[in-house]
Design a protein around this motif. Structure first.
Motif, mmCIF file in Angstrom:
data_model
loop_
_atom_site.group_PDB
_atom_site.id
_atom_site.type_symbol
_atom_site.label_atom_id
_atom_site.label_comp_id
_atom_site.label_asym_id
_atom_site.label_seq_id
_atom_site.Cartn_x
_atom_site.Cartn_y
_atom_site.Cartn_z
ATOM 1 N N THR A 161 0.829 -1.203 0.000
ATOM 2 C CA THR A 161 0.000 0.000 0.000
ATOM 3 C C THR A 161 0.871 1.264 0.000
ATOM 4 O O THR A 161 0.539 2.264 -0.640
ATOM 5 N N ALA A 162 2.007 1.186 0.684
ATOM 6 C CA ALA A 162 2.937 2.326 0.713
ATOM 7 C C ALA A 162 3.520 2.566 -0.676
ATOM 8 O O ALA A 162 3.610 3.713 -1.136
ATOM 9 N N VAL A 163 3.895 1.493 -1.353
ATOM 10 C CA VAL A 163 4.499 1.626 -2.687
ATOM 11 C C VAL A 163 3.480 2.213 -3.670
ATOM 12 O O VAL A 163 3.803 3.095 -4.480
ATOM 13 N N THR A 205 15.168 0.081 5.965
ATOM 14 C CA THR A 205 14.600 -0.923 6.858
ATOM 15 C C THR A 205 15.001 -0.605 8.293
ATOM 16 O O THR A 205 16.172 -0.355 8.572
ATOM 17 N N ALA A 206 14.008 -0.581 9.183
ATOM 18 C CA ALA A 206 14.295 -0.374 10.611
ATOM 19 C C ALA A 206 14.068 -1.711 11.305
ATOM 20 O O ALA A 206 12.976 -2.011 11.773
ATOM 21 N N GLY A 207 15.117 -2.505 11.310
ATOM 22 C CA GLY A 207 15.031 -3.862 11.836
ATOM 23 C C GLY A 207 14.917 -4.841 10.680
ATOM 24 O O GLY A 207 13.818 -5.233 10.299
ATOM 25 N N THR A 208 16.064 -5.222 10.090
ATOM 26 C CA THR A 208 16.001 -6.173 8.970
ATOM 27 C C THR A 208 15.607 -7.544 9.488
ATOM 28 O O THR A 208 15.853 -7.884 10.648
ATOM 29 N N HIS A 265 10.428 5.657 2.341
ATOM 30 C CA HIS A 265 9.581 4.694 3.055
ATOM 31 C C HIS A 265 10.452 3.905 4.024
ATOM 32 O O HIS A 265 11.530 3.436 3.656
ATOM 33 N N VAL A 266 9.985 3.770 5.268
ATOM 34 C CA VAL A 266 10.727 2.973 6.252
ATOM 35 C C VAL A 266 9.939 1.708 6.560
ATOM 36 O O VAL A 266 8.807 1.771 7.062
ATOM 37 N N ASP A 283 8.316 9.564 4.628
ATOM 38 C CA ASP A 283 7.013 9.860 4.034
ATOM 39 C C ASP A 283 6.002 8.799 4.435
ATOM 40 O O ASP A 283 4.801 9.066 4.478
ATOM 41 N N SER A 284 6.483 7.590 4.683
ATOM 42 C CA SER A 284 5.586 6.510 5.094
ATOM 43 C C SER A 284 6.384 5.490 5.888
ATOM 44 O O SER A 284 7.609 5.403 5.750
ATOM 45 N N ALA A 285 5.677 4.746 6.745
ATOM 46 C CA ALA A 285 6.353 3.722 7.551
ATOM 47 C C ALA A 285 5.375 2.586 7.820
ATOM 48 O O ALA A 285 4.160 2.796 7.894
ATOM 49 N N VAL A 286 5.924 1.381 7.955
ATOM 50 C CA VAL A 286 5.126 0.195 8.263
ATOM 51 C C VAL A 286 5.607 -0.417 9.569
ATOM 52 O O VAL A 286 6.817 -0.571 9.784
ATOM 53 N N LEU A 287 4.657 -0.723 10.458
ATOM 54 C CA LEU A 287 4.984 -1.352 11.751
ATOM 55 C C LEU A 287 4.010 -2.523 11.937
ATOM 56 O O LEU A 287 2.809 -2.354 11.769
ATOM 57 N N ASP A 288 4.528 -3.694 12.271
ATOM 58 C CA ASP A 288 3.670 -4.877 12.416
ATOM 59 C C ASP A 288 3.339 -5.149 13.886
ATOM 60 O O ASP A 288 4.185 -5.666 14.622
ATOM 61 N N PRO A 289 2.112 -4.865 14.312
ATOM 62 C CA PRO A 289 1.748 -5.254 15.683
ATOM 63 C C PRO A 289 1.817 -6.770 15.895
ATOM 64 O O PRO A 289 1.982 -7.213 17.019
#
Ligand SMILES: *Cc1c(COP(=O)(O)O)cnc(C)c1O
Length: 502
Positions: A182-184, A263-266, A290-291, A316-322
């Motif tokens: 969705t970010a892409v 990547t924040a945490g590969t 994008h992070v 501009d955008s970031a993804v975090l997995d709960p």
């Protein structure tokens, strides 16, 4: 038709069909019996995998042994037809226990130190249960104001953690892959990329990026866009200077730099790319930053995490997995976009069947901000634990995992293993690399060690290839993982090393 040949009335047919469909509506007593059976099954499972006995050897779960040893795991399911008539509850519970709960890994177990598993938080599971039973609608505000406001709160909280301004928007996807996709798509539309531009457009990431980034580009119709892999430092982090050089080279060659994915945490080693340096370059060059913090994101609840990920607020955008670093059951990945209008532009849409909702439109709904219209009530699985427990236990558990990785790295080095760089987050890498053994034989040795631990089954470690060498990973992420589980891993590794080295 009745036996005497007269046509059956509609009224009579309706009566009979209602009676035949009756099992779909169990009464309170039947619900109790179902609920009890499933709850007891869950309790048996938790007692087995999450046994909190002080002595690991006495009570630690078998996280993988049965799976490795079974010839054709879960095959019993293939023999169970979906038939016209239902099966007995006891039979079905036994089938579930034997063919579904038993085989394979146990990602909720404290010994699951492989891949990146959050652990299936119990409060969250109950939230998912309530969401499913009530079937409250989370897609559109008109019929689902509670679920939509709840999702909005969680997205806002996540955007605040990241450090995004009030303009931010986002949504809860099924996981990191869909959220990154969705970010892409958003970055594509924000820059107005079209077919004729694609061959000259360039995106940048590292060899350590998750494969879903490559997949997202293809799914977004951007397979022709070149994805350049920027060289990394000794800690497998992107080198901002190398990023700047690559971009300059591309501009000189008439290509158009578009997107930088940090990547924040590969996934392999938990490395956090230097986000400040990368943001400097992306900003200067007008690239969308994008992070992908699918794994690392919620470590922002800890001081070490905030230090490591400083600069994420400039993305501009970031993804975090709960479902990783907030320990939720599978099925939750959050995308946040700094300028929420761009997310809405890329994902808006409607149809005449939604006209009642249009007229009652007071709040932007997840359906306006994402590829999904109808989806599970994911927010409840996240909201319930956060509101019931507060964020403090989450922060403590995450800080514990960061420390466990450092503790493990020190201790495994003391055992004589070669260790990877100090962990940025909660993954430590190591391998046996004796100086008197050639690299191919060392790889074989490490593979035997991983296999031996799997046969033992109490601790599950996964492996990868780093710089061309077979490498073992210890990923401390499930909330139930504590020092005694890491000590058991060290104990087993010590034994295997002794076997290997005679
Ligand atoms: C796990 C992971 C993903 C993919 O997320 P899913 O939730 O498994 O779809 C993407 N990026 C990184 C860095 C990950 O660790």
């Amino acid at each position: 038709m009745e036996p005497d040949g007269t046509p059956t009335s509609i009224e009579e047919r309706l009566r009979r069909l209602e009676a035949a469909a009756r099992p779909l509506e169990p009464d309170a007593g039947a619900r109790d019996r179902l609920h009890d059976a499933i709850r007891r099954l869950a309790e048996r499972y938790l007692a087995r995998i999450a046994n909190d006995a002080e002595s690991p050897a006495a009570g630690t779960p078998d996280v993988l042994g049965a799976y490795v040893q079974a010839a054709d795991p879960a095959a019993g399911l293939l023999e169970r037809p979906i038939a016209e008539r239902g099966a007995a509850l006891d039979d079905v519970v036994a089938l579930l226990e034997r063919e579904v709960l038993e085989p394979g890994g146990h990602p909720a177990s404290p010994g699951h130190l492989a891949y990146l598993s959050g652990g299936g938080l119990y409060h969250a599971a109950l939230g998912a249960y309530l969401g499913a039973v009530t079937n409250k609608y989370p897609g559109i505000f008109f019929t689902g104001p509670g679920p939509v406001r709840m999702e909005d709160r969680l997205v806002r909280w996540t955007a605040d953690l990241v450090g995004f301004p009030d303009t931010a928007a986002g949504y809860i996807a099924s996981g990191g892959s869909l959220a990154n996709f969705t970010a892409v798509v958003t970055a594509r539309d924000a820059r107005g990329l079209r077919g004729s531009d694609l061959a000259s457009t360039v995106a940048y990431t590292t060899s350590q990026a998750h494969h879903c980034i490559d997949k997202a580009l293809r799914l977004a119709g951007l397979a022709e866009v070149e994805l350049r892999r920027i060289p990394t430092d000794a800690g497998h982090r992107m080198r901002p200077a190398a990023l700047a050089e690559a971009i300059a080279e591309d501009r000189a060659g008439g290509r158009v730099p578009w997107l930088v994915v940090a990547t924040a945490g590969t996934t392999d080693v938990g490395a956090v790319d230097p986000l400040r340096g990368i943001a400097d370059v992306a900003e200067r060059e007008g690239c969308w930053l994008h992070v992908d913090a699918a794994y690392g994101g919620y470590f922002l609840l800890t001081e070490q995490g905030r230090e490591r990920m400083a600069g994420i607020e400039r993305a501009d955008s970031a993804v975090l997995d709960p479902h990783k670093s907030l320990f939720l059951p599978w099925g939750a990945g959050i995308l946040v976009v700094r300028d929420g209008a761009l997310l809405a532009d890329a994902h808006g849409g409607s149809g005449p069947y939604l006209q009642d909702a249009e007229n009652a439109r007071a709040v932007v709904s997840p359906a306006d901000l994402s590829p999904e219209l109808t989806k599970p009530f994911r927010a409840l699985a996240m909201w319930l634990p956060l509101v019931l427990l507060g964020t403090r236990p989450f922060a403590a558990a995450l800080e514990e995992k960061l420390l466990l990785a450092r503790y493990f790295r020190r201790r495994v080095a003391e055992l004589g293993f070669e260790v990877g760089p100090p962990p940025d987050l909660s993954v430590a890498t190591f391998r046996l690399a004796p100086s008197d053994v050639n690299p191919a034989e060392a790889d074989a040795m490490n593979r035997r060690i991983v296999d031996a631990l799997r046969r033992d089954g109490r601790i599950f470690l996964s492996s990868t290839v780093l710089d061309g060498r077979f490498t073992i990973r210890m990923a401390a992420l499930p909330h139930r993982t504590h020092r005694r589980h890491v000590d058991l891993a060290l104990h087993l590794l010590g034994e295997e090393m002794a076997t290997e080295r005679g």
